[in-house]
Motif scaffolding. Structure first.
Motif, PDB file in Angstrom:
ATOM      1  N   LYS A 102      53.305  59.908  36.246  1.00  0.00           N
ATOM      2  CA  LYS A 102      52.332  58.847  36.518  1.00  0.00           C
ATOM      3  C   LYS A 102      51.064  59.371  37.183  1.00  0.00           C
ATOM      4  O   LYS A 102      50.464  58.693  38.012  1.00  0.00           O
ATOM      5  CB  LYS A 102      52.984  57.768  37.373  1.00  0.00           C
ATOM      6  N   SER A 103      50.629  60.582  36.826  1.00  0.00           N
ATOM      7  CA  SER A 103      49.380  61.096  37.399  1.00  0.00           C
ATOM      8  C   SER A 103      48.202  60.223  36.984  1.00  0.00           C
ATOM      9  O   SER A 103      47.249  60.036  37.744  1.00  0.00           O
ATOM     10  CB  SER A 103      49.153  62.554  36.980  1.00  0.00           C
ATOM     11  N   PHE A 104      48.264  59.679  35.758  1.00  0.00           N
ATOM     12  CA  PHE A 104      47.279  58.704  35.292  1.00  0.00           C
ATOM     13  C   PHE A 104      48.028  57.570  34.600  1.00  0.00           C
ATOM     14  O   PHE A 104      49.028  57.804  33.921  1.00  0.00           O
ATOM     15  CB  PHE A 104      46.287  59.322  34.312  1.00  0.00           C
ATOM     16  N   LEU A 105      47.514  56.351  34.760  1.00  0.00           N
ATOM     17  CA  LEU A 105      48.210  55.189  34.206  1.00  0.00           C
ATOM     18  C   LEU A 105      47.366  54.411  33.198  1.00  0.00           C
ATOM     19  O   LEU A 105      47.833  53.408  32.654  1.00  0.00           O
ATOM     20  CB  LEU A 105      48.659  54.258  35.340  1.00  0.00           C
ATOM     21  N   LYS A 106      46.142  54.856  32.972  1.00  0.00           N
ATOM     22  CA  LYS A 106      45.286  54.228  31.967  1.00  0.00           C
ATOM     23  C   LYS A 106      44.444  55.292  31.289  1.00  0.00           C
ATOM     24  O   LYS A 106      44.248  56.377  31.843  1.00  0.00           O
ATOM     25  CB  LYS A 106      44.371  53.171  32.607  1.00  0.00           C
ATOM     26  N   LEU A 107      43.950  54.968  30.111  1.00  0.00           N
ATOM     27  CA  LEU A 107      42.984  55.834  29.434  1.00  0.00           C
ATOM     28  C   LEU A 107      41.605  55.226  29.639  1.00  0.00           C
ATOM     29  O   LEU A 107      41.311  54.126  29.157  1.00  0.00           O
ATOM     30  CB  LEU A 107      43.292  55.939  27.939  1.00  0.00           C
ATOM     31  N   LYS A 108      40.766  55.932  30.383  1.00  0.00           N
ATOM     32  CA  LYS A 108      39.409  55.458  30.653  1.00  0.00           C
ATOM     33  C   LYS A 108      38.420  56.523  30.181  1.00  0.00           C
ATOM     34  O   LYS A 108      38.369  57.616  30.739  1.00  0.00           O
ATOM     35  CB  LYS A 108      39.215  55.198  32.147  1.00  0.00           C
ATOM     36  N   VAL A 109      37.676  56.198  29.156  1.00  0.00           N
ATOM     37  CA  VAL A 109      36.619  57.080  28.649  1.00  0.00           C
ATOM     38  C   VAL A 109      35.296  56.370  28.904  1.00  0.00           C
ATOM     39  O   VAL A 109      35.021  55.342  28.288  1.00  0.00           O
ATOM     40  CB  VAL A 109      36.789  57.386  27.153  1.00  0.00           C
ATOM     41  N   LYS A 110      34.498  56.905  29.831  1.00  0.00           N
ATOM     42  CA  LYS A 110      33.292  56.208  30.270  1.00  0.00           C
ATOM     43  C   LYS A 110      32.032  57.018  29.979  1.00  0.00           C
ATOM     44  O   LYS A 110      32.018  58.232  30.136  1.00  0.00           O
ATOM     45  CB  LYS A 110      33.376  55.924  31.775  1.00  0.00           C
ATOM     46  N   VAL A 111      31.004  56.310  29.570  1.00  0.00           N
ATOM     47  CA  VAL A 111      29.696  56.927  29.363  1.00  0.00           C
ATOM     48  C   VAL A 111      28.962  56.966  30.692  1.00  0.00           C
ATOM     49  O   VAL A 111      28.886  55.961  31.408  1.00  0.00           O
ATOM     50  CB  VAL A 111      28.871  56.135  28.330  1.00  0.00           C
ATOM     51  N   ARG A 112      28.462  58.135  31.040  1.00  0.00           N
ATOM     52  CA  ARG A 112      27.763  58.324  32.309  1.00  0.00           C
ATOM     53  C   ARG A 112      26.414  59.010  32.061  1.00  0.00           C
ATOM     54  O   ARG A 112      26.193  59.640  31.026  1.00  0.00           O
ATOM     55  CB  ARG A 112      28.598  59.187  33.255  1.00  0.00           C
ATOM     56  N   HIS A 113      25.535  58.908  33.038  1.00  0.00           N
ATOM     57  CA  HIS A 113      24.257  59.615  32.968  1.00  0.00           C
ATOM     58  C   HIS A 113      24.491  61.113  33.049  1.00  0.00           C
ATOM     59  O   HIS A 113      23.828  61.908  32.369  1.00  0.00           O
ATOM     60  CB  HIS A 113      23.340  59.152  34.096  1.00  0.00           C
ATOM     61  N   LYS A 114      25.460  61.504  33.897  1.00  0.00           N
ATOM     62  CA  LYS A 114      25.842  62.910  34.036  1.00  0.00           C
ATOM     63  C   LYS A 114      27.352  62.996  34.172  1.00  0.00           C
ATOM     64  O   LYS A 114      28.005  62.051  34.606  1.00  0.00           O
ATOM     65  CB  LYS A 114      25.185  63.535  35.272  1.00  0.00           C
ATOM     66  N   ILE A 115      27.910  64.155  33.836  1.00  0.00           N
ATOM     67  CA  ILE A 115      29.364  64.301  33.942  1.00  0.00           C
ATOM     68  C   ILE A 115      29.791  64.640  35.364  1.00  0.00           C
ATOM     69  O   ILE A 115      30.965  64.517  35.713  1.00  0.00           O
ATOM     70  CB  ILE A 115      29.912  65.346  32.941  1.00  0.00           C
ATOM     71  N   VAL A 116      28.850  65.063  36.199  1.00  0.00           N
ATOM     72  CA  VAL A 116      29.065  65.219  37.634  1.00  0.00           C
ATOM     73  C   VAL A 116      27.816  64.681  38.323  1.00  0.00           C
ATOM     74  O   VAL A 116      26.695  65.026  37.943  1.00  0.00           O
ATOM     75  CB  VAL A 116      29.279  66.691  38.043  1.00  0.00           C
ATOM     76  N   ALA A 117      28.014  63.850  39.327  1.00  0.00           N
ATOM     77  CA  ALA A 117      26.866  63.262  40.030  1.00  0.00           C
ATOM     78  C   ALA A 117      26.258  64.295  40.971  1.00  0.00           C
ATOM     79  O   ALA A 117      26.613  64.383  42.139  1.00  0.00           O
ATOM     80  CB  ALA A 117      27.311  62.025  40.807  1.00  0.00           C
ATOM     81  N   ASP A 118      25.329  65.112  40.439  1.00  0.00           N
ATOM     82  CA  ASP A 118      24.748  66.184  41.241  1.00  0.00           C
ATOM     83  C   ASP A 118      23.362  65.848  41.775  1.00  0.00           C
ATOM     84  O   ASP A 118      22.828  66.543  42.638  1.00  0.00           O
ATOM     85  CB  ASP A 118      24.682  67.494  40.441  1.00  0.00           C
ATOM     86  N   GLY A 119      22.749  64.788  41.254  1.00  0.00           N
ATOM     87  CA  GLY A 119      21.439  64.378  41.739  1.00  0.00           C
ATOM     88  C   GLY A 119      20.316  65.347  41.410  1.00  0.00           C
ATOM     89  O   GLY A 119      19.219  65.236  41.955  1.00  0.00           O
ATOM     90  N   LEU A 120      20.549  66.294  40.526  1.00  0.00           N
ATOM     91  CA  LEU A 120      19.555  67.315  40.212  1.00  0.00           C
ATOM     92  C   LEU A 120      18.718  66.939  38.986  1.00  0.00           C
ATOM     93  O   LEU A 120      19.198  66.260  38.076  1.00  0.00           O
ATOM     94  CB  LEU A 120      20.245  68.660  39.954  1.00  0.00           C
ATOM     95  N   ASN A 121      17.498  67.417  38.985  1.00  0.00           N
ATOM     96  CA  ASN A 121      16.634  67.287  37.815  1.00  0.00           C
ATOM     97  C   ASN A 121      16.831  68.533  36.956  1.00  0.00           C
ATOM     98  O   ASN A 121      16.288  69.597  37.244  1.00  0.00           O
ATOM     99  CB  ASN A 121      15.177  67.147  38.250  1.00  0.00           C
ATOM    100  N   ASP A 122      17.611  68.403  35.911  1.00  0.00           N
ATOM    101  CA  ASP A 122      17.965  69.568  35.097  1.00  0.00           C
ATOM    102  C   ASP A 122      16.762  70.187  34.395  1.00  0.00           C
ATOM    103  O   ASP A 122      16.822  71.350  33.966  1.00  0.00           O
ATOM    104  CB  ASP A 122      19.021  69.175  34.060  1.00  0.00           C
ATOM    105  N   ASP A 123      15.686  69.433  34.258  1.00  0.00           N
ATOM    106  CA  ASP A 123      14.491  69.969  33.604  1.00  0.00           C
ATOM    107  C   ASP A 123      13.710  70.911  34.519  1.00  0.00           C
ATOM    108  O   ASP A 123      12.793  71.601  34.065  1.00  0.00           O
ATOM    109  CB  ASP A 123      13.576  68.831  33.160  1.00  0.00           C
ATOM    110  N   SER A 124      14.081  70.947  35.796  1.00  0.00           N
ATOM    111  CA  SER A 124      13.324  71.750  36.759  1.00  0.00           C
ATOM    112  C   SER A 124      13.833  73.185  36.878  1.00  0.00           C
ATOM    113  O   SER A 124      13.220  74.012  37.542  1.00  0.00           O
ATOM    114  CB  SER A 124      13.355  71.085  38.138  1.00  0.00           C
ATOM    115  N   PHE A 125      14.964  73.499  36.248  1.00  0.00           N
ATOM    116  CA  PHE A 125      15.499  74.861  36.291  1.00  0.00           C
ATOM    117  C   PHE A 125      16.372  75.109  35.072  1.00  0.00           C
ATOM    118  O   PHE A 125      16.757  74.176  34.366  1.00  0.00           O
ATOM    119  CB  PHE A 125      16.281  75.124  37.583  1.00  0.00           C
ATOM    120  N   ASP A 126      16.688  76.365  34.832  1.00  0.00           N
ATOM    121  CA  ASP A 126      17.482  76.763  33.671  1.00  0.00           C
ATOM    122  C   ASP A 126      18.967  76.607  33.983  1.00  0.00           C
ATOM    123  O   ASP A 126      19.554  77.454  34.654  1.00  0.00           O
ATOM    124  CB  ASP A 126      17.163  78.219  33.292  1.00  0.00           C
ATOM    125  N   VAL A 127      19.578  75.534  33.502  1.00  0.00           N
ATOM    126  CA  VAL A 127      20.976  75.258  33.820  1.00  0.00           C
ATOM    127  C   VAL A 127      21.932  76.234  33.127  1.00  0.00           C
ATOM    128  O   VAL A 127      23.118  76.297  33.466  1.00  0.00           O
ATOM    129  CB  VAL A 127      21.352  73.812  33.443  1.00  0.00           C
TER     130      VAL A 127
END
Length: 343
Positions: A102-127
């Motif tokens: 029971k590590s997970f009990l539902k399947l949740k696939v969610k659309v997000r702005h980013k896959i990790v909330a890092d607060g960074l502007n990716d256009d400002s550096f070479d990711v």
């Protein structure tokens, strides 16, 4: 076609218990350019729902971040599906050390702005200009070097129950909070020190290593596969384990034991303990550390107030928690003044 869960967590738990079949808990991530994110999301949900996969998955234009529970008998089918997606072929899967039906009990696939909330502007550096990935053996050598600074890229509630020996563990609530703090603390060592980072499965270090290289750090390294893969390599190769305590994980287990050391304490009585729980009061749901004795005494609650609330009829509890947004504050509330022995 239905693209959402129809069973409650309780109903799913009962089905899993009745079936009694082995399941594998795993995680993976991949940065890639995803065009139609909604279409990709639906494609994943339809395929994985059929395979009885459960978990929490975030998809964005920058890629995918997934924590999953897969029926062991369908693992090969699941892997073949991943290999059929061009940017997921041979993606590294971080298989959990400990498994739970029971590590997970539902399947949740969610659309997000980013896959990790890092607060960074990716256009400002070479990711893509990331740090050097190192496996467990090289990682152990690196962190013994006096010219190395080892940094934990996780949050306070994660490092509290387990971390690498000698690591800097920022007292932060979010990943974004740690980025500027670490840069400021190490600003005088951008050229003369090796900056070595680690996190749970590696995803936070992927972005952070590129960010720190952009900020002028000359020698940047990251632990390949994070703590999860490190623990596996230590066991398989007979290496010295330099991690003490538990690795916090984001599923119903809340932690995997990496060493027998208990470095945290119960937030209510101060006894040695590293078991995270959520307050039984649904209007609170506070994440905190609670020993068995306090769980019994407090009815699995964080405070006397919550203990009294859970005694009320269910309908009254629902009324009390109306309009109380707590889902995004659960981890921060670990600093609640109600907890006498919080970190």
């Amino acid at each position: 076609m239905q693209l959402y869960n129809t069973l409650s967590a309780k109903e799913r738990a009962q089905i899993l218990e009745a079936a009694g079949e082995d399941r594998l808990t795993l995680s993976f991530y991949q940065y890639a350019k995803v065009g139609n994110v909604s279409l990709f999301r639906n494609h994943l949900f339809i395929a994985w729902d059929t395979m009885e996969v459960l978990g929490r998955i975030y998809v964005a234009h920058e890629g995918i971040n997934a924590q999953l529970s897969v029926p062991a008998k369908r693992f090969n089918e699941f892997k073949e599906f991943l290999d059929g997606v061009s940017f997921l072929k041979d993606v590294r899967l971080n298989i959990a050390i400990e498994h739970d039906l029971k590590s997970f009990l539902k399947l949740k696939v969610k659309v997000r702005h980013k896959i990790v909330a890092d607060g960074l502007n990716d256009d400002s550096f070479d990711v893509t200009n990331k740090g050097v990935h190192v496996a467990a053996e090289e990682f152990n050598r690196l962190i013994e070097d006096p010219d190395t600074v080892l940094v934990d890229m996780r949050n306070h509630y994660e490092s509290e129950i387990g971390h690498f020996k000698g690591a800097i563990t920022p007292d932060v609530d979010t990943f974004r909070d740690s980025l500027d703090i670490i840069e400021e603390d190490l600003k005088d060592h951008k050229e003369d020190k090796k900056l070595v980072m680690y996190c749970t499965g590696g995803i936070r270090c992927e972005k952070a290593s590129a960010y720190y290289k952009h900020k002028g750090f000359k020698q940047v390294f990251q632990l390949e596969g994070g703590i999860i893969e490190y623990a596996r390599q230590v066991e398989n190769k007979g290496l010295e384990n330099k991690f003490v305590g538990k690795n916090f994980v984001f599923d119903h287990r809340r932690g995997e034991r990496i060493s027998e050391d208990i470095i945290a304490k119960c937030h209510q009585c101060g006894a040695a303990c590293d078991n995270h729980v959520n307050c039984e009061n649904e209007a609170c749901h506070l994440l905190f550390i609670q020993c068995e004795a306090c769980a019994s005494k407090m009815d699995n609650c964080c405070s006397d107030d919550c203990k009294e609330i859970i005694k009320l009829p269910f309908e009254e509890q629902k009324i009390l928690r109306q309009g109380i947004p707590n889902s995004n504050k659960i981890f921060k509330k670990g600093r609640s003044e109600k907890l006498k022995f919080k970190k």
